[in-house]
Design an enzyme around this catalytic site. Structure first.
Site, PDB file in Angstrom:
ATOM      1  CB  VAL A   1       5.336 -12.894 -21.566  1.00  0.00           C
ATOM      2  CG1 VAL A   1       4.114 -13.606 -21.017  1.00  0.00           C
ATOM      3  CG2 VAL A   1       6.277 -12.483 -20.446  1.00  0.00           C
ATOM      4  CD  GLU A   2      10.614 -17.960 -19.399  1.00  0.00           C
ATOM      5  OE1 GLU A   2      10.256 -19.054 -18.914  1.00  0.00           O
ATOM      6  OE2 GLU A   2      11.094 -17.025 -18.721  1.00  0.00           O
ATOM      7  CB  SER A   3       5.917 -18.999 -17.666  1.00  0.00           C
ATOM      8  OG  SER A   3       6.817 -20.075 -17.724  1.00  0.00           O
TER       9      SER A   3
ATOM     10  CG  ASP B   1      -2.366  -4.030  -0.560  1.00  0.00           C
ATOM     11  OD1 ASP B   1      -3.112  -4.138   0.429  1.00  0.00           O
ATOM     12  OD2 ASP B   1      -1.961  -2.938  -0.986  1.00  0.00           O
TER      13      ASP B   1
ATOM     14  CG  HIS C   1      -5.448  -3.114  -4.761  1.00  0.00           C
ATOM     15  ND1 HIS C   1      -4.318  -3.053  -3.980  1.00  0.00           N
ATOM     16  CD2 HIS C   1      -6.430  -3.539  -3.940  1.00  0.00           C
ATOM     17  CE1 HIS C   1      -4.599  -3.420  -2.754  1.00  0.00           C
ATOM     18  NE2 HIS C   1      -5.881  -3.715  -2.693  1.00  0.00           N
TER      19      HIS C   1
ATOM     20  CB  CYS D   1      -0.892   0.000   1.237  1.00  0.00           C
ATOM     21  SG  CYS D   1      -1.852   1.518   1.411  1.00  0.00           S
TER      22      CYS D   1
END
EC number: 1.7.1.13
Length: 166
Positions: free
Chosen positions: A79-81, A64, A98, A57
């Site tokens: 994207v490569e994981s 969070d 958030h 936060c």
């Protein structure tokens, strides 16, 4: 019959299989890596379920926690994981709301991959008795994906009482 990937196709992948990865605790988008989509003529979704997202936060500094769902229709790059895992981990000490975190993640992935379509949905655990679940999406402008993004946004979470994310 299709062939597996050739070594030259994987030369930009440096994190997968590397046992000496450094986990960054501060926002580090440069850790993201891509590989080529071998099925560029086909629309299909890739979905990542990321149940261990943590950020801070920006006011209180308290952590969070969220499960993040990232779904995209790839274009040329994917994207490569493992790099995505390290990237998401880098939010650990990042202080932001958030909604900002979800938009930052989406924008970074758009910049990285230039997908046809992408959506990022964060389901944060409650703090102060309220949970926040920001959803953001993008469809390539002037394409069917732009219309798809608008449709999915307008129909997103129509039945929230059916969603069990806690």
């Amino acid at each position: 019959m299709t062939q597996g990937r050739q070594k030259e196709e994987l030369q930009d992948i440096t994190l997968l299989g590397n046992q000496n990865n450094k986990y960054e605790f501060d926002y580090t988008p440069e850790v993201l890596e891509t590989f080529d989509n071998k099925h560029q003529g086909r629309d299909y979704f890739v979905k990542f379920n990321c149940p261990e997202f943590t950020s801070l936060c920006p006011i209180t500094g308290q952590p969070d926690f969220a499960t993040i769902y990232i779904s995209y229709i790839p274009n040329i790059k994917m994207v490569e994981s493992k790099s995505l895992k390290l990237y998401l981990f880098s939010f650990r000490n990042h202080g932001d709301f958030h909604e900002d975190c979800m938009n930052i993640i989406m924008n970074d992935l758009i910049d990285l991959m230039d997908p046809h379509y992408i959506e990022v949905w964060g389901k944060f655990t409650p703090r102060g008795g309220i949970s926040i679940d920001p959803y953001t999406n993008y469809g390539r402008p002037n394409s069917k994906y732009e219309k798809m993004a608008e449709h999915r946004l307008m129909n997103h979470d129509l039945y929230p009482e059916k969603i069990d994310n806690r």
